[in-house]
Scaffold this motif. Structure first.
Motif, PDB file in Angstrom:
ATOM      1  N   TRP A  48      26.831 -47.256  95.081  1.00 39.88           N
ATOM      2  CA  TRP A  48      28.220 -46.825  95.273  1.00 39.88           C
ATOM      3  C   TRP A  48      29.107 -47.912  95.858  1.00 39.88           C
ATOM      4  N   LYS A  52      33.171 -47.312  95.653  1.00 42.27           N
ATOM      5  CA  LYS A  52      33.582 -46.673  96.909  1.00 42.27           C
ATOM      6  C   LYS A  52      34.586 -45.549  96.663  1.00 42.27           C
ATOM      7  N   ALA A  57      32.033 -41.173  92.043  1.00 46.98           N
ATOM      8  CA  ALA A  57      30.736 -40.583  92.393  1.00 46.98           C
ATOM      9  C   ALA A  57      30.542 -39.251  91.675  1.00 46.98           C
ATOM     10  N   HIS A  68      23.183 -41.156  94.999  1.00 46.17           N
ATOM     11  CA  HIS A  68      23.778 -42.484  95.067  1.00 46.17           C
ATOM     12  C   HIS A  68      23.025 -43.394  96.024  1.00 46.17           C
ATOM     13  N   GLU A  75      29.293 -46.123 104.137  1.00 42.14           N
ATOM     14  CA  GLU A  75      29.172 -45.551 102.791  1.00 42.14           C
ATOM     15  C   GLU A  75      28.281 -44.310 102.828  1.00 42.14           C
ATOM     16  N   LEU A  79      29.504 -40.593 101.615  1.00 42.20           N
ATOM     17  CA  LEU A  79      28.811 -39.896 100.528  1.00 42.20           C
ATOM     18  C   LEU A  79      28.214 -38.578 101.003  1.00 42.20           C
ATOM     19  N   SER A  84      28.076 -36.569  97.668  1.00 40.38           N
ATOM     20  CA  SER A  84      26.815 -36.710  96.929  1.00 40.38           C
ATOM     21  C   SER A  84      25.703 -35.948  97.635  1.00 40.38           C
TER      22      SER A  84
END
Length: 367
Positions: A48, A52, A57, A68, A75, A79, A84
């Motif tokens: 990712w 970003k 995503a 991811h 990050e 996420l 995610s």
């Protein structure tokens, strides 16, 4: 800048410098990689750090990705915060701030961490045991890049040491086969390096299994190696990142076609006074200073009419050379050397279709 960009605006009227992504090309790249992974029978876990973007995503998840990959705990947190369902932190969880973020993120998403030593996960082990959670760990294997990772000869002993730590579960092995890109424009050598990385990783996984440990994940990861490393029987997962946007370095070495690059930086010529170049408003703060696989020091390649190369840059000034009669006020579109680096320089992605703005996507977890 954001206040002056609106949906429906003509791309030619965008304030510059500005990061632009072609939505149609992006969707096509995501769909094609999803189909490639499915055909190989491996899980797809895109890195990712390239985009970003929460919107990207979700497009990747809709195209079959299992989750991811993250390079930073910022990050990871972004996420895991509803973007995610499963995140692999492909970076040693060293330091209190990383350990704390892993534990917190594990409450809202499945979190896996990668490390190459007991020392790198000892604090995480203590924190996970105290929190009453179990964190899956993948052992980082050096298959030729020589950055992080244990050498294959000591991998079994390292896996054995990690497996006994409380609060952790040995999930598998992983590698970043960055040495594939280093093969440059030679497709035969790139393929050989990718296959070799996959073979080394699978052999390590089999040795760890023979030592009595379960190895569920055998994960490779790079865009240059995604057509080779995951084809090795026994590899279970691929983690390419740059494929979604593409960039000049991948075009140059032949792993991505020019028409499959979705990202560009739009810039304006602001001066033509020097005899040897024109000056544009995209310097290293817009382009980043990531190196060029061309080997000539350029920070970007012009892909619009007139051509040219951004040979270098100051903070807010780019030096455009080789353009055909550049004029002050003229907009040039530049393909960046490295998608991941240039996205991190901007706070927003302007999404276009048919040169009309259709979306404004925030760039998350910048650093």
């Amino acid at each position: 800048m954001s206040e002056s960009i609106v949906i429906g605006m003509d791309a030619a009227d965008l304030p510059t410098p500005v990061l632009v992504v072609n939505a149609g090309v992006l969707r096509r790249n995501i769909a094609e990689m999803g189909a490639h992974a499915a055909a190989l029978g491996v899980a797809l876990r895109p890195h990712w750090k390239t985009t970003k973007s929460a919107e990207v995503a979700r497009l990747q998840l809709n195209a079959g990705s299992v989750g991811h990959t993250a390079a930073t705990v910022a990050e990871l947190a972004a996420l895991a915060g509803g973007v995610s369902p499963s995140v692999f932190l492909a970076y040693p969880p060293v330091g209190r701030f990383r350990v704390g973020t892993v534990i917190e993120a594990s409450r809202t998403a499945k979190v896996i961490v990668g490390a190459d030593s007991v020392d790198a996960v000892r604090d995480l082990s203590d924190a996970a045991a105290a929190a009453g959670v179990v964190i899956p760990v993948r052992l980082d294997i050096d298959t030729g890049l020589h950055r992080t990772g244990v050498v294959p000869e000591v991998a079994v002993a390292a896996a054995r040491a990690v497996a006994i730590l409380p609060g952790l579960h040995l999930d598998g092995v992983w590698t970043h086969e960055g040495q594939v890109q280093a093969a440059g424009t030679d497709p035969v050598e790139r393929h050989r390096r990718g296959v070799r990385a996959g073979e080394v990783l699978v052999a390590v996984a089999e040795a760890i299994r023979a030592d009595g440990h379960e190895v569920r994940s055998v994960s490779v990861g790079s865009t240059p190696g995604v057509r080779s490393a995951p084809t090795v029987p026994g590899v279970t997962e691929a983690r390419p990142g740059t494929y979604a946007l593409g960039d000049e370095n991948q075009v140059h070495i032949g792993t991505i076609a020019p028409e499959d690059v979705a990202v560009s930086v739009h810039s304006r010529v602001i001066s033509t006074q020097p005899a040897d170049w024109a000056i544009i408003d995209a310097g290293i703060k817009a382009m980043s200073s990531d190196g060029s696989m061309h080997g000539d020091g350029r920070i970007g390649t012009v892909i619009s009419d007139g051509g040219g190369v951004v040979i270098t840059g100051h903070e807010e000034h780019g030096f455009l050379q080789g353009a055909d009669d550049p004029r002050v006020g003229e907009v040039v579109r530049i393909r960046p050397n490295h998608a991941c680096g240039v996205v991190n320089m901007h706070h927003r992605i302007v999404v276009v279709e048919d040169d009309v703005v259709t979306g404004l996507w925030s760039v998350l977890a910048r650093h």
